[in-house]
Scaffold this motif. Structure first.
Motif, PDB file in Angstrom:
ATOM      1  N   MET A  98     102.238  35.058 -15.830  1.00 34.15           N
ATOM      2  CA  MET A  98     101.519  33.969 -15.146  1.00 34.15           C
ATOM      3  C   MET A  98     100.947  32.972 -16.153  1.00 34.15           C
ATOM      4  SD  MET A  98      99.537  35.965 -12.095  1.00 34.15           S
ATOM      5  CE  MET A  98     100.435  37.094 -11.022  1.00 34.15           C
ATOM      6  N   GLY A  99     100.718  33.427 -17.374  1.00 33.69           N
ATOM      7  CA  GLY A  99     100.247  32.531 -18.426  1.00 33.69           C
ATOM      8  C   GLY A  99     101.277  31.481 -18.799  1.00 33.69           C
ATOM      9  N   ARG A 100     102.531  31.709 -18.412  1.00 38.62           N
ATOM     10  CA  ARG A 100     103.612  30.755 -18.692  1.00 38.62           C
ATOM     11  C   ARG A 100     104.026  30.022 -17.420  1.00 38.62           C
ATOM     12  NH1 ARG A 100     105.119  29.921 -23.902  1.00 38.62           N
ATOM     13  NH2 ARG A 100     107.241  29.515 -23.165  1.00 38.62           N
ATOM     14  N   LEU A 101     103.172  30.088 -16.414  1.00 40.44           N
ATOM     15  CA  LEU A 101     103.528  29.573 -15.090  1.00 40.44           C
ATOM     16  C   LEU A 101     103.886  28.091 -15.116  1.00 40.44           C
ATOM     17  CD1 LEU A 101     103.466  30.543 -12.084  1.00 40.44           C
ATOM     18  CD2 LEU A 101     101.210  29.524 -11.967  1.00 40.44           C
ATOM     19  N   PRO A 102     105.062  27.737 -14.587  1.00 42.69           N
ATOM     20  CA  PRO A 102     105.350  26.313 -14.441  1.00 42.69           C
ATOM     21  C   PRO A 102     104.519  25.770 -13.277  1.00 42.69           C
ATOM     22  CG  PRO A 102     107.297  27.672 -13.911  1.00 42.69           C
ATOM     23  CD  PRO A 102     106.126  28.590 -14.075  1.00 42.69           C
ATOM     24  N   GLY A 103     103.841  24.648 -13.499  1.00 37.95           N
ATOM     25  CA  GLY A 103     102.943  24.106 -12.472  1.00 37.95           C
ATOM     26  C   GLY A 103     103.634  23.786 -11.171  1.00 37.95           C
ATOM     27  N   ALA A 104     104.769  23.083 -11.255  1.00 38.12           N
ATOM     28  CA  ALA A 104     105.518  22.742 -10.034  1.00 38.12           C
ATOM     29  C   ALA A 104     106.466  23.899  -9.730  1.00 38.12           C
ATOM     30  CB  ALA A 104     106.261  21.446 -10.266  1.00 38.12           C
ATOM     31  N   SER A 105     107.564  23.617  -9.090  1.00 38.37           N
ATOM     32  CA  SER A 105     108.474  24.717  -8.760  1.00 38.37           C
ATOM     33  C   SER A 105     109.169  25.190 -10.037  1.00 38.37           C
ATOM     34  CB  SER A 105     109.509  24.265  -7.745  1.00 38.37           C
ATOM     35  OG  SER A 105     110.398  23.371  -8.347  1.00 38.37           O
ATOM     36  N   GLY A 106     109.859  26.274  -9.968  1.00 35.80           N
ATOM     37  CA  GLY A 106     110.560  26.775 -11.137  1.00 35.80           C
ATOM     38  C   GLY A 106     110.255  28.236 -11.354  1.00 35.80           C
ATOM     39  N   ARG A 107     111.171  28.917 -11.987  1.00 35.06           N
ATOM     40  CA  ARG A 107     110.999  30.350 -12.205  1.00 35.06           C
ATOM     41  C   ARG A 107     110.862  30.607 -13.704  1.00 35.06           C
ATOM     42  NH1 ARG A 107     112.204  32.659  -7.376  1.00 35.06           N
ATOM     43  NH2 ARG A 107     112.593  34.723  -8.223  1.00 35.06           N
ATOM     44  N   TYR A 108     110.511  31.834 -14.075  1.00 35.45           N
ATOM     45  CA  TYR A 108     110.336  32.173 -15.476  1.00 35.45           C
ATOM     46  C   TYR A 108     111.691  32.293 -16.168  1.00 35.45           C
ATOM     47  CZ  TYR A 108     105.686  33.454 -13.800  1.00 35.45           C
ATOM     48  OH  TYR A 108     104.435  33.436 -13.233  1.00 35.45           O
ATOM     49  N   SER A 152     100.635  31.442 -23.404  1.00 42.63           N
ATOM     50  CA  SER A 152     100.990  30.017 -23.544  1.00 42.63           C
ATOM     51  C   SER A 152     100.683  29.506 -24.949  1.00 42.63           C
ATOM     52  CB  SER A 152     100.229  29.184 -22.509  1.00 42.63           C
ATOM     53  OG  SER A 152      98.841  29.313 -22.721  1.00 42.63           O
TER      54      SER A 152
ATOM     55  N   ALA B 160     111.999  29.324  -4.143  1.00 42.32           N
ATOM     56  CA  ALA B 160     111.712  28.238  -5.090  1.00 42.32           C
ATOM     57  C   ALA B 160     110.313  28.348  -5.692  1.00 42.32           C
ATOM     58  CB  ALA B 160     111.880  26.893  -4.387  1.00 42.32           C
ATOM     59  N   PHE B 161     109.369  28.881  -4.934  1.00 48.69           N
ATOM     60  CA  PHE B 161     107.975  28.840  -5.401  1.00 48.69           C
ATOM     61  C   PHE B 161     107.348  30.227  -5.572  1.00 48.69           C
ATOM     62  CE2 PHE B 161     108.746  24.826  -3.168  1.00 48.69           C
ATOM     63  CZ  PHE B 161     108.397  23.921  -4.160  1.00 48.69           C
ATOM     64  N   PRO B 163     106.838  32.286  -8.181  1.00 50.53           N
ATOM     65  CA  PRO B 163     105.810  32.447  -9.233  1.00 50.53           C
ATOM     66  C   PRO B 163     104.509  31.728  -8.896  1.00 50.53           C
ATOM     67  CG  PRO B 163     107.922  31.854 -10.202  1.00 50.53           C
ATOM     68  CD  PRO B 163     108.064  31.661  -8.726  1.00 50.53           C
ATOM     69  N   GLN B 164     104.618  30.549  -8.271  1.00 57.17           N
ATOM     70  CA  GLN B 164     103.412  29.779  -7.936  1.00 57.17           C
ATOM     71  C   GLN B 164     102.637  30.463  -6.800  1.00 57.17           C
ATOM     72  OE1 GLN B 164     106.480  28.446  -8.376  1.00 57.17           O
ATOM     73  NE2 GLN B 164     106.097  27.293 -10.249  1.00 57.17           N
ATOM     74  N   ALA B 167     101.021  33.659  -8.294  1.00 61.84           N
ATOM     75  CA  ALA B 167      99.864  33.376  -9.161  1.00 61.84           C
ATOM     76  C   ALA B 167      98.683  32.879  -8.355  1.00 61.84           C
ATOM     77  CB  ALA B 167     100.247  32.355 -10.225  1.00 61.84           C
ATOM     78  N   PHE B 174      92.948  30.529 -12.034  1.00 64.28           N
ATOM     79  CA  PHE B 174      93.854  30.511 -13.186  1.00 64.28           C
ATOM     80  C   PHE B 174      95.107  29.688 -12.859  1.00 64.28           C
ATOM     81  CE2 PHE B 174      97.218  31.950 -15.968  1.00 64.28           C
ATOM     82  CZ  PHE B 174      96.584  31.951 -17.194  1.00 64.28           C
ATOM     83  N   ARG B 178      96.825  26.239 -14.648  1.00 61.36           N
ATOM     84  CA  ARG B 178      98.224  26.093 -15.070  1.00 61.36           C
ATOM     85  C   ARG B 178      98.901  24.943 -14.321  1.00 61.36           C
ATOM     86  NH1 ARG B 178      99.654  27.256 -19.548  1.00 61.36           N
ATOM     87  NH2 ARG B 178     101.794  27.195 -18.803  1.00 61.36           N
ATOM     88  N   GLY B 179      98.107  24.170 -13.592  1.00 63.83           N
ATOM     89  CA  GLY B 179      98.653  22.984 -12.929  1.00 63.83           C
ATOM     90  C   GLY B 179      99.243  23.236 -11.557  1.00 63.83           C
ATOM     91  N   VAL B 180      99.048  24.437 -10.993  1.00 69.66           N
ATOM     92  CA  VAL B 180      99.563  24.699  -9.639  1.00 69.66           C
ATOM     93  C   VAL B 180      98.633  24.042  -8.616  1.00 69.66           C
ATOM     94  CG1 VAL B 180     100.088  26.497  -7.934  1.00 69.66           C
ATOM     95  CG2 VAL B 180     100.567  26.899 -10.349  1.00 69.66           C
ATOM     96  N   LYS B 181      99.227  23.339  -7.664  1.00 67.73           N
ATOM     97  CA  LYS B 181      98.421  22.703  -6.603  1.00 67.73           C
ATOM     98  C   LYS B 181      98.108  23.784  -5.568  1.00 67.73           C
ATOM     99  CE  LYS B 181      99.394  18.353  -8.064  1.00 67.73           C
ATOM    100  NZ  LYS B 181      98.470  17.936  -9.102  1.00 67.73           N
TER     101      LYS B 181
END
Lengths: 259, 312
Positions: A98-108, A152, B160-161, B163-164, B167, B174, B178-181
């Motif tokens: 989760m420390g590497r979480l992409p803010g928008a969509s996307g996977r690790y 991160s 698609a979401f 991980p978001q 988290a 947290f 990390r910029g998640v809305k």
């Protein structure tokens, strides 16, 4: 020396209750700072402002010369605790990712997994990677949250009350990890223990109320504690905070020389 | 039970096949959405939305029967009430968290009471129970298409979401750093729950919607290792509970929705009871081991203390 965090005359209130009134202080890059104050002094508010989770009513907060929102990628945050559903099935590795979480969509991706692995090594929790987060002890969980923040590769690491409810062994492991980071990462520890700080500490910043003004942050000098019986904190003996002496805003970090 | 399988392949009974298909399609929704609702701890919110829907259904059939809006289908009123309830809950949850419980309970009670009142004042006979427990045997081909479309939307969003979502459910602050809305994640979740509740309650009923959003996911959380695993396992449990419920209701001539809920509930309670018993046994074993070690230490220290004395 570059400034990592700067508060310029920052005011903040919750509803009508003022928490910070023209608060000013700064922390240099590479410094190991302790932000001290009793409960309700405004420590959490200062954290929220640095993390960009709250915005000041007046004044300016900057992190590495940018707004807190813009600097989020450079900041790692270790909360005091995570309130989550105990039925949440999540492994240690997944929490660290989760420390590497992409803010928008996307996977690790693979890089994220490697970074998470390195962070677990640094925090001493690599052996727990496949364990369920819920099955860990309080101290192990805190170190997993440190690994999540380190994933991160932050330039600034913030830890909120990192040793509360922690056993001595976990505390020692934590401070050993922090000692290894000291110098290359700016570290800010927030604690309600206003008397003593870790021997790693370069700057003791105390939040207090003076002359009716809330949230004044002052620097105090620290000195090694000679008394027997005081618990050691990980990387050496504790330091006593000398509250009767204010160092002033211009008394900045100069490494070991100042102490 | 063999009668159920005969009916399933009987060309004269397409409604049985539709019911099975609806069970499979809704199981996917219950599994994926239920897992998120459970870990995000918003089951109470989903319950309030689903019960507010009864107010919308009641208003629709009341207005239609009185000739004020004669062509108004119940699903429209249900959708309007679900969206309004979701908006109100979202507003309170994001802006005045401390009042969230009160508002959720108020929406829950007022929505349901309004529905009962309006249904009671509707000319002719309308049974609120049919809306509470639905009738999966009345599912149409159009309902199945709508369900499949909602399944597709939920799977795409979850894929698609993930991980978001994970988290923000684990540690919202947290995730924000990390910029998640996170507010947007919450709003989308409530909107999808509202639409799913409306669609599902028309044929499985309000009680079954909230039961199936929580019970299979709650059972799955006991053995799943990840959120994705919990979604898959909850979907599988939902399929099993639904098909077992359908078969049992057919064989024993019971209401299908209520039978599915009872089976799901019994399995959930059984799994929870087994989990508690296993935990208690584990603790007992740990205490026993610790006690044995302490006893051994006492013996050792006792021997070392008394030994020299005796020898002296």
């Amino acid at each position: 020396m570059n400034v990592a965090v700067r508060f310029d005359a920052v005011s903040f209130s919750y509803g009508g209750i003022e928490v910070l009134d023209h608060t000013s202080f700064h922390i240099h890059e590479g410094e190991f700072a302790a932000l001290l104050g009793p409960n309700g002094a405004g420590k959490t508010t200062i954290l929220k402002l640095i993390l960009g989770l709250a915005r000041p009513a007046h004044g300016r907060v900057s992190v590495f010369g940018q707004s807190p929102e813009a600097a989020r990628g450079d900041v790692g945050y270790v909360p005091q605790a995570v309130v989550y559903d105990p039925a949440f099935p999540v492994s240690v590795e997944r929490v660290v990712l989760m420390g590497r979480l992409p803010g928008a969509s996307g996977r690790y991706c693979r890089d994220d997994k490697e970074a998470a692995r390195r962070a677990m090594d640094e925090a001493g929790v690599a052996a727990l990677a496949d364990r369920s987060y819920a099955a860990l002890s309080g101290g192990q969980r805190r170190r997993v949250l440190v690994a999540r923040a380190l994933a991160s590769s932050p330039r600034l690491l913030i830890l909120d009350e990192p040793t509360s409810n922690m056993d001595t062994e976990s505390e020692e492991l934590l401070f050993r990890s922090l000692g290894a980071l000291k110098g290359r990462t700016t570290i800010l520890i927030v604690t309600h223990d206003t008397s003593f700080v870790s021997s790693l500490t370069d700057a003791a910043l105390c939040i207090r109320e003076r002359g009716g003004r809330r949230g004044e942050v002052v620097r105090h000098p620290v000195e090694p504690v000679a008394e027997e019986g005081l618990r050691e904190r990980g990387a050496g003996p504790v330091l006593r905070v000398l509250h009767e002496t204010d160092l002033g805003e211009d008394a900045c970090f100069e490494g070991e020389e100042r102490r | 039970m063999s009668g159920f399988f005969t009916a399933l392949f009987d060309p004269a009974m397409p409604f049985v096949r539709n019911a099975v298909l609806a069970s499979l399609l809704s199981s996917l929704l219950f599994g994926v959405l239920g897992a998120v609702v459970t870990v995000k701890r918003v089951a109470g919110l989903a319950g309030a939305i689903s019960h507010a829907v009864l107010g919308g259904v009641g208003l629709s059939i009341f207005l239609a029967s009185r000739g004020i809006l004669p062509d108004l289908p119940p699903i429209v009123g249900a959708l309007v009430f679900a969206v309004l309830a979701a908006l109100l809950i979202a507003l309170v949850s994001l802006k005045a968290k401390q009042r969230e419980d009160t508002v959720i309970n108020a929406i829950w009670a007022i929505g349901m009471s309004l529905g009962v009142l309006l249904i009671a004042k509707t000319p002719g006979y309308a049974d609120p129970m049919s809306y509470l427990f639905g009738n999966i045997l009345l599912v149409s081909g159009r309902d199945l298409i709508l369900l499949a479309a909602l399944d597709a939307l939920v799977i795409v969003l979850a894929w698609a979401f993930l991980p978001q979502i994970e988290a923000s459910a684990f540690d919202e602050d947290f995730a924000r750093t990390r910029g998640v809305k996170t507010d947007l994640v919450f709003l989308v979740l409530l909107a999808v729950v509202a639409v799913a509740v409306v669609l599902l309650q028309t044929f499985v009923g309000i009680v079954m919607v909230i039961a199936m959003l929580t019970l299979p996911a709650g059972t799955a959380s006991r053995s799943a290792k990840s959120l994705a695993g919990m979604m898959l396992l909850a979907s599988l449990y939902s399929v099993i509970f639904s098909l077992l419920g359908l078969g049992a209701s057919w064989a024993l001539d019971l209401p299908a929705g209520a039978t599915v809920v009872v089976i799901s509930g019994l399995v959930f309670l059984g799994a929870s009871g087994a989990g508690l018993a296993a935990g208690a046994l584990r603790m007992r074993r740990v205490r026993k081991t610790a006690h044995a070690k302490t006893g051994l230490q006492d013996c050792v220290s006792g021997a070392s203390l008394s030994g020299p004395k005796e020898g002296a």
